[in-house]
Design an enzyme around this catalytic site. Sequence first.
Site, short mmCIF file in Angstrom:
data_model
loop_
_atom_site.label_atom_id
_atom_site.label_comp_id
_atom_site.label_asym_id
_atom_site.label_seq_id
_atom_site.Cartn_x
_atom_site.Cartn_y
_atom_site.Cartn_z
N SER A 194 0.84 -1.20 0.00
CA SER A 194 0.00 0.00 0.00
C SER A 194 0.88 1.25 0.00
CB SER A 194 -0.96 -0.04 1.18
OG SER A 194 -1.99 0.91 1.02
N GLU A 318 -9.18 -5.05 -4.61
CA GLU A 318 -8.58 -4.02 -3.76
C GLU A 318 -9.63 -3.16 -3.05
OE1 GLU A 318 -5.48 -3.56 -3.02
OE2 GLU A 318 -4.20 -4.25 -4.65
N HIS A 411 -7.65 -5.56 -0.46
CA HIS A 411 -6.44 -4.84 -0.09
C HIS A 411 -5.88 -5.36 1.23
CE1 HIS A 411 -3.78 -1.39 -0.50
NE2 HIS A 411 -4.00 -1.07 0.77
#
Length: 503
Positions: A194, A318, A411
């Site tokens: 990330s 995600e 994610h």
Amino acid sequence: MVATKDILTADGVVRGSQGRRVSRWRSIPFAAPPVGELRFRAPQPVQPWSGVRDATEFGFAAMQHRRGAQLGPRRLQPTGEDCLTLNITVPNAPASKPRPVMVFIHGGGYFIGTSALGLYSGAQLALRGDVIMVSMNYRLGAFGYVDFSEYSTPAHQFDTNLGLRDQVAALEWVRRDIAAFGGDPDNVTIFGESAGAHAVLALMATPTAAGLFHRGISQSPPADWGPSQADAKLFARRCLEKLGAGTGDAAQALLTARPNDIRRAVDRAVNDVMHSQPGLFPAAPVIDGDFLPQPIVAAFANGSAHGVPLIIGTNRDEGALFARFDDTLPTTPDRMRSVLRQVGGDAESRVTAAYPGFPERKVAVRMGGDFTFWRPSVAVMEGHSRFAPTYAYRYDFAPRAVHLAGFGATHALDLIPVFGVTTTPVGRALTVAGGQRGFRAVSRQFQDNWLAFARSGEPLPNWPAYTEERRATMIIDYPSRVENDPDQAKRLAWQGVHPPALV
């Protein structure tokens, strides 16, 4: 009584804890505390110490909302400005030669997170691959990613890109001192997820980071985050307004205000921007024309990024995590339309046509995740593959319970298999409805590829390099497979779409 182990670094002796299989050193300073006159300054050298410095316990996490530094149920790490430290995990088994070094950069949107999270110790990776694991703290949010340099005075200089500079300083420490722990300073892999994945790419585009690492792994990077100088100045002014300071007394206010007052003011400014302008993230490394000379994707496109081997990829779902817990990303039909209308031209009709079913909510969630993470990652893959070995992946696997909860391969799910904790209580909870065998197989694949890459600069032989002609992508699943140019229609539809400018 816990066994300890002392190591002599260039700054002094540090005492870590020696367990049955690994030894750990926690919160070793790599720069002076950025407090007082050093607030909003580039990291400065550590003041050497005499005697033995205890490195068996964690110190402060970077300044952030206290829940961002949560280590477990009812366990919060203290936060403070004195946070520029790193942690090291080393296998106890003897080694015949210096070990490869893997440096992890945590995520959290550049606003939350801590290297003290147990997951990030990387003990399983260290043991499985006979590598040394390093994790770092860096300044976050108000103290690391807002450009207050416009308000410098002859008496008080404010520097740009403080969090990015911190990461460079940590890598300089690794270059200088990791040999004392048995590591090879000429074989360093940086990896992150990330915002940490974005940091990997930012470091690859930062001239002063040249030679400090030799390969990079970028897991779910929002690759084209990075305000222009104009946007950064405008955002800094909004932060000062939230702090209740005028431009005339900005320097004094920034130096004397309580850390949490500054933090809260910037958090409010970020929240305002992200709700009023979907798709824009204003607090990230600034394209300042100096420390970070040009936009990150542009650096990869023109070959000025460091030409080290790169693994880069995203997760299939995600956006699902943000749609459930964080409404700042464009994961609703209205917010996604707003992003595309700001782009202009035929972007809205072109992109929505590539996502059949839009404006259904689940389609908008997929679209928002692709916009934020996959779209700019493809641009990096394309650019870097012209100049250096590049390996692309998409992570598709999720245990049945995660699917039933509506998340899929969302994610941050990849952190569980990468760090090899699928059989811990967290891993078992995710597989309560089945999927443990697949999760473990996926974990082995992640780890074997990441470790092979850290040793040699290449993943396992069944993973072909990415080229613009073929666009070979490893689909990490149970079982895994290679696909050429997956989701081609969506890839083509996103061309020319970029985050908006600050208004």
